[in-house]
Write an enzyme that holds these catalytic residues in place. Sequence first.
Site: not given
Length: 919
Positions: A125, A15
């Site tokens: 995700d 991320d």
Amino acid sequence: MTTKTAHIVAHSHWDREWYLSFEKHRMLLVQLMEDLIETFENDPEFTNFHLDGQFIVLEDYLEIMPHRSNQVRKLIEEGKLIVGPWYILQDEFLVSSEANARNLLIGIQASEQMGGYAKIGYFPDSFGNMGQAPQLISQAGIEVAVYGRGVKPVGFNNEIQSGNEHTSKYSEMYWESPDGTRVLAILFANWYNNGMEIPVEPEKAKAYWAEKLAAAEEFASSSELLFMNGCDHQPLQKDLTQALKTATEIMPDVTFRHSSFPEYIQALQKAKPQSLDVIRGELRSQWTDGWITLVNTASARVYIKQQNVKSQTLLEKVAEPLAVMASLSTGIYPRHELLYAWKTLLKNHPHDSICGCSVDEVHREMMTRFAKSQEVAEAISVQSARTIAESVDTSGFDADSALPFVVFNTSGHRRSNVIVTRMDVERRYFDHQPPHEKYQEFKREYETFDSNDWVVLNAEGKQVEAVITPVGPTFGYDLPDDRFRQPYWAYQVDVELHAQNIPGFGYHTFALMPQSVIGESVLSELNTPELVTEQQVMENDYVRIEIAGDGSFTMLDKVNGRNYTGLGIYEDTGDIGNEYMYRQPDQEAPLTTQGLPAQIKLVHHTSLKAVYEIVHNWELPVGADELLDEEIRSMVPFRYRKSRRLDETREVSIRTELSLEKTGRSVGIKSYINNTVQDHRIRMLFQTGLEASHVTVDSIYELAQRPIQPEAEWRNPSNAQHQNAFVSISNGREGLTIANKGLNEYEVLANQNTIAVSLLRGVRELGDWGVFATPEAQCLGQHILEMELISHDLDVIQSDAYVQAYQFPVPWTVQQTSVHGGTLPATHEFLQWEGDHLAFSAIKRGESNDDMLFRVFNVSSETTSLKVTPSFEAKEVYESTIVEEQGETMKVADEGSYVLNVGPAKIQTIGIQPTTRLI
């Protein structure tokens, strides 16, 4: 003899920004990449590393460490560093269809330039998966998807429920798009960290592998087992080689392999697992209890979503179409500038970014990126519109008095609306002169200006119904190509007119002119019926809007006779959840504006448009009690919190503007909310009264049909869902569609099938795995929220109401020009196209060639026909794909037209090669 193979894939899910800011995460990324390069050099048995399916991590790393570029390229070419195909790992539902496609296109092209990419549709995700993902990746030559959410694996001992398309016996299955495209799909049934931190010490390794192998075998369809060695921002396991040697020693009946996705997929396909289930369409965790869908990220930090829609729309539906139009005249296309704007925007699309579920520092930086992308798109749009306008022949207007202006429609579909544009009646340049004196002189000269002395003519010389309103002297400046900047004062007016039937890729030319130079034969008695017929009532030939004392309103559709009551009520509830999930306090009753007296007044009334202002001064609880802070500090799961809202209240001012245009079956809704309280959610309610079992929702390259009632497993009291441009409900005879600008969450309530659209949600923490305060997620201050309520016959597809809903966020472009000759006619359509139930998606020039790429998608479940007619000479027209590959050549049907059948739910791209090449 070995009976199974454990494929260990080394990776780190990256991320870019989340619980730390982007730059702090990037420093960790630099360390990971440095460790990785060193490990590749020192450990020949460390064979490869999966770089999370996104290219941007390489850009982020190499921006700090550019001297590593050749080493990185060599690792990619050798297959050791596996990158792509995406540019970033996006949230699929909160970005547009085109943004999903451009993410794939840009990622593939960038990866290829660095040595190649993995042909894997990687969705580790995403907070739910789009139903068109198989078709999207298949058009890029990718036949395998890997993902982490949306499907519920049930294991060997459970039967698949009849008709259940969102569960699977195995972690391997087939996934099918609405158009029928099918790909092999691999679910992280035990998440993408099921092989992280593998022990080297034998006793620990024995216990570790006994647990991990059993968990993987519970869902695996073959003896080829997948283990993901890593997790979020996971540092490199430098002793992985030794850990796998230990595993081999203690479990000789298992082959432990430092593998890769390509190797694992090849082995899986060779094993030919039998009886794989087929899952279809959107994967939104429908068959779960509904508590961990993360869907309420759609309403977290709504201001982020609004800026995203503005940015996407400017690029897709304004800058690119105008740039294509201009390039047909100039031979110049701003390809690199547009790519920069797209990449800047895409950096805001990772799931922890666009979802609004990060710390405040992340979202502050996002706002800067949005602004940068918008500024580039706006600059391209202005320059392109100016270039086209300078080529338009306006010599049909009076050379001494006419003030021509060109109105562009770039929405892709023919369009009619009331528009307002600001025009210069006269400019006075003041270079080398005192500007204040020039201003005063200018102002005095125009004190007697009477807007009633002016009219608007169209290109045929006929008067157009318009309202001209003086603005006064305003500062402006030119930036000539060959001179220093030229400042001026301009006397300006606002021109409100009804732009009718403007082609989807074209324009009409008008002119503002004084009546004194126009013959009486041109001036006409315009039909101007009143839009305000009674107090608190607006109506045209199609709808009647009646506003009640509490600010709610009734819409009567005069065409089909349907009357909708109780529209536009505001609802407020407490929210003790987090950025990911909404949680209303136990046993709390919602507060509404129903019955709350409102101040109502008419604020705009012309023959073209009427606007009523509705003001609520609403006393709402100031926030949650102190218990919420304690529950957050001690990490009480949001589902089990006992906090309540305080009795103390504070005034929240909500000003609503309801607008009605001269024509059309819709009402505009603009809400100005000055949010002064915390820990709550505000929604607007639309009681439809329509009997229906499902709603139609704009999703990614499809209009998804979603049931109103949740599945039997659902336990969450809230059944909020994602939307993009609109949500629609119909009983088959009549329907209502609610279009929006960046309001990505809706819910259908059982009472009269009321559609609730979330306008604002304020929470105080990030949530998830730690304690991260997010005071700016309370969204205090002024917010402007926009919707359009569209009434129609039939459903949103059969009535074509989806076209109007898609057009709602698209701004009109107007460019003032002078009277001059030109190569383009006063009214023009650059590319004609037609096709039932086809929605326009994009028009652009190719990334690696000069061809024009035109994209639509079929919103229906029936095959339809697409007819394309270029206004210019085309050397070749051909079928293309999302990644701009040239396919079968299309033949001329008649009069320069090309016809193609487009299958149900098909994403169709057409390539057009003009005879004139770009510079």
